[in-house]
Design a protein around this motif. Structure first.
Motif, PDB file in Angstrom:
ATOM      1  N   ARG A  69       0.951  -1.200  -0.220  1.00 27.49           N
ATOM      2  CA  ARG A  69       0.084   0.047   0.058  1.00 27.49           C
ATOM      3  C   ARG A  69       0.871   1.211   0.015  1.00 27.49           C
ATOM      4  O   ARG A  69       0.582   2.303  -0.759  1.00 27.49           O
ATOM      5  N   GLN A  72       2.083   1.683  -3.326  1.00 26.90           N
ATOM      6  CA  GLN A  72       0.958   2.281  -4.303  1.00 26.90           C
ATOM      7  C   GLN A  72       0.653   3.773  -4.053  1.00 26.90           C
ATOM      8  O   GLN A  72       0.489   4.168  -5.025  1.00 26.90           O
ATOM      9  N   SER A  73       0.761   4.056  -2.817  1.00 29.20           N
ATOM     10  CA  SER A  73       0.865   5.431  -2.581  1.00 29.20           C
ATOM     11  C   SER A  73       1.738   6.530  -3.122  1.00 29.20           C
ATOM     12  O   SER A  73       1.427   7.682  -3.921  1.00 29.20           O
TER      13      SER A  73
END
Length: 127
Positions: A69, A72-73
């Motif tokens: 995550r 992904q950010s």
């Protein structure tokens, strides 16, 4: 930052993320593109190693929470702020991070981020 080691490196070594933009500067006004991308990376990791004009390794040791995550950010911010899509590979060594990056590019189910540390031994065998 993890050292380059054989593919059978211990799975608990420091995680390394490799980021590769899917766009190479082609026009003169894109010449500063790599610098803008690297500036975004510096917001996410104090230790980065520029590998080439369009590749960078980030030390992800100490990143709390889900590193997929987190990656992904970073990817989404680069796309939003700079307009460049990137792929991300996360693994315990730079060599494996580079391979994970290749998998992220080729397999849409990873949504441009492949984290070898999240995969089961069976999934790694398939790759």
């Amino acid at each position: 930052m993890a050292n380059i080691q054989p593919a059978r490196a211990h799975p608990r070594q420091q995680p390394v993320g490799q980021f590769v933009p899917l766009h190479r500067p082609e026009r003169a006004n894109d010449a500063d593109l790599p610098h803008r991308v690297m500036a975004v990376f510096s917001d996410y990791s104090t230790r980065q190693e520029v590998y080439s004009i369009d590749e960078c390794f980030l030390d992800m040791d100490g990143i709390a929470g889900n590193q997929t995550r987190y990656s992904q950010s970073i990817r989404k911010r680069i796309k939003q702020w700079i307009g460049v899509p990137v792929c991300v590979g996360v693994a315990s060594t730079k060599t494996l991070a580079k391979l994970a990056n290749h998998v992220a590019k080729k397999r849409p189910q990873y949504e441009s981020v492949c984290n070898f540390r999240d995969l089961s031994p069976g999934e790694l065998d398939i790759i």
